[in-house]
Design a protein around this motif. Sequence first.
Motif, short mmCIF file in Angstrom:
data_model
loop_
_atom_site.label_atom_id
_atom_site.label_comp_id
_atom_site.label_asym_id
_atom_site.label_seq_id
_atom_site.Cartn_x
_atom_site.Cartn_y
_atom_site.Cartn_z
N ARG A 180 28.65 40.42 6.30
CA ARG A 180 27.90 41.14 5.26
C ARG A 180 27.43 42.50 5.72
O ARG A 180 27.50 43.47 4.96
CB ARG A 180 26.69 40.29 4.83
N GLU A 181 26.98 42.62 6.95
CA GLU A 181 26.35 43.86 7.40
C GLU A 181 27.28 44.80 8.16
O GLU A 181 26.98 45.99 8.27
CB GLU A 181 25.15 43.52 8.30
N ILE A 182 28.39 44.31 8.65
CA ILE A 182 29.30 45.15 9.43
C ILE A 182 30.69 45.20 8.82
O ILE A 182 31.25 46.28 8.60
CB ILE A 182 29.37 44.67 10.89
N VAL A 183 31.25 44.05 8.53
CA VAL A 183 32.65 44.01 8.07
C VAL A 183 32.79 44.64 6.69
O VAL A 183 33.63 45.52 6.47
CB VAL A 183 33.16 42.55 8.06
N VAL A 223 25.44 41.01 20.67
CA VAL A 223 24.21 41.17 21.43
C VAL A 223 23.00 40.83 20.57
O VAL A 223 22.03 40.20 21.03
CB VAL A 223 24.11 42.62 21.97
N GLN A 224 23.03 41.25 19.29
CA GLN A 224 21.91 40.96 18.40
C GLN A 224 21.89 39.51 17.93
O GLN A 224 20.93 39.10 17.29
CB GLN A 224 21.99 41.89 17.17
N GLY A 225 22.92 38.77 18.23
CA GLY A 225 22.96 37.36 17.84
C GLY A 225 23.18 37.14 16.35
O GLY A 225 22.65 36.17 15.79
N LEU A 226 23.94 38.01 15.70
CA LEU A 226 24.18 37.85 14.28
C LEU A 226 25.07 36.65 14.02
O LEU A 226 26.00 36.37 14.77
CB LEU A 226 24.85 39.11 13.71
N SER A 227 24.78 35.97 12.92
CA SER A 227 25.64 34.86 12.52
C SER A 227 26.93 35.41 11.92
O SER A 227 27.07 36.61 11.66
CB SER A 227 24.92 33.99 11.48
N ARG A 228 27.89 34.51 11.71
CA ARG A 228 29.17 34.94 11.14
C ARG A 228 28.98 35.55 9.75
O ARG A 228 29.60 36.56 9.42
CB ARG A 228 30.10 33.72 11.05
#
Length: 310
Positions: free
Chosen positions: A222-225, A212-217
């Motif tokens: 970096r921020e979630i995984v 939804v936030q449109g994060l790149s791969r």
Amino acid sequence: MTTSTTSTATTPTTAETAKARSDQTPPATAPSGAATATGTPVTVEAAAQVRRRRRLSPGRRLPASRLVGPLLFLALWAAASAAGQLDPAAVPAPWTVLETGARLWTDGTLPTDILTSLQRAGAGFAIGLTAGIALALASGLSRAGEALIDGTVQLNRAIPTLGLIPLFILWLGIGETFKIAIIAIVVYIPIYLNTHAALAGIDSRFVELAEVQGLSRFRFIREIVIPGALPGFFVGLRLGVTGSWLGLVVLEQINATNGLGYLMFQAQNYGQSDVILVGLVVYGIFGLVSDSAVRLIERRVLSWRRTLSS
């Protein structure tokens, strides 16, 4: 005739008087000293809830608490040796082991063997750590990678690693290469398993939020995984560090000319139980120090977590 009138506006009723008195009565507070962080007194119920939480939690962390067990074991060992309950030829006293270790250190034998063991364990651990992380990321972030990697790793896990020694000697020779390769296998398996399980356990709602936030791969990784997989990774890292020392004990007794395992193997041939205990103590110290270092790094990196142990 004079009529006396009463003013209902100025004379309070009985109910109003009781309400006013109840408003002026201060609320029941906890005993003196019980207050919130801002200094406001807390109610009795709130204080009781705080006491219940304190009873359920493990309590405050004790400094150097992990040394209590080893120190107690050392004290029992010394007491049994002093009382003559242990055969000195089979289990030497702690002071005898200490004297032997000092002698081996003075003549240069122990420092050389320790340095050789550290080099072997360090090389194997570095290769295993890199392989475990790379394979876990490839398998955990891609269905194709999982199909290619996970089954093979699970098969490798089911095979006793030390049972691969004869085959690796045929492939890589009897020198240092096969020792480092076996240590790398011992290390990468727990790192892969725990990191892969942590990646698979990331809540799918975080993935939906990232979309939804449109994060790149790259930002998604970096921020979630990575933050989501770090707790499992550190569990695997601790197991991998311990596994590198366990594998080293066996490998240094196979066609080795130096190292702690070789020192212990030679002491076995000559019946030197004190030298064997010196090697075991050094292995134990290395294992305890390396595990404590990983735990310290884990607490620093994952300082944002609020867990039962913290």
